[in-house]
Design an enzyme around this catalytic site. Structure first.
Site, short mmCIF file in Angstrom:
data_model
loop_
_atom_site.label_atom_id
_atom_site.label_comp_id
_atom_site.label_asym_id
_atom_site.label_seq_id
_atom_site.Cartn_x
_atom_site.Cartn_y
_atom_site.Cartn_z
N ARG A 63 0.82 -1.22 0.00
CA ARG A 63 0.00 0.00 0.00
C ARG A 63 0.85 1.26 0.00
NH1 ARG A 63 -2.16 -3.90 2.86
NH2 ARG A 63 -0.97 -3.25 4.67
N GLU A 100 4.02 -7.89 13.69
CA GLU A 100 3.28 -7.97 14.95
C GLU A 100 2.55 -9.30 15.07
OE1 GLU A 100 0.75 -5.46 12.10
OE2 GLU A 100 2.87 -5.84 12.48
#
Length: 180
Positions: A63, A100
């Protein structure tokens, strides 16, 4: 058009439990359907970096490519790509990093940057900081230096911005979201 943080945040969508349970995913794709929000975001980044001595923008898969390509065009700078393993043709170098919610590998082509280049690293979001730190490792391995790391969103609770700053890299983000 002046940057309006409340407006841009109202456009970004939060998707609960994606890509894994417990993750609150900050989806920036609605920005690309909203010309006003896209202009605000890109104009703010362009104004920050116009007149600097940056020589390249290194954009992280995927993105980040969309915003950074607009920035590179307006700043008249080369855009180089930091992609997931196996996505770039030709000779590449790679670095592993922790997400994460897992691990991954990024690559750059060996001729993307070189000695004397001052590179802005751009990503859509900073979570744990692993992707930007891996990109920084690749850029330095190719002989260039990192000017700054920039992202649309920071997730400060995951301490990625702190890790990046502790590595000696300045960080600039437009938005922060508390919590995971």
């Amino acid at each position: 058009m002046p940057y309006d943080e409340c407006y841009v945040k109202s456009v970004i969508r939060t998707v609960a439990d994606w890509p894994e349970k417990g993750v609150m995913f900050r989806d920036i794709t609605p920005i690309f359907k909203d010309p006003k929000a896209l202009r605000m975001v890109t104009d703010d980044f362009i104004q920050r970096y116009i007149g600097t001595d940056i020589t390249h923008i290194a954009s992280i898969d995927a993105r980040g490519f969309l915003i950074s390509s607009i920035m590179a065009y307006h700043l008249n700078l080369p855009l180089v790509l930091v992609r997931k393993k196996g996505k770039l043709p030709g000779k590449t170098i790679q670095a592993d990093y922790a997400l994460e919610y897992g691990t991954a590998t990024v690559e750059m082509q060996i001729d993307a940057v070189g000695p004397g280049d001052r590179v802005l690293i751009f990503d859509d979001l900073i979570a744990t900081g692993g992707t930007i730190l891996a990109a920084s490792t690749l850029i330095k391995e190719l002989g260039a230096s990192v000017y700054e790391a920039a992202a649309l969103i920071d997730l400060p609770d995951l301490e990625g911005s702190t890790r990046i700053q502790d590595a000696g890299i300045p960080v600039h983000t437009l938005l922060a979201y508390e919590g995971l």
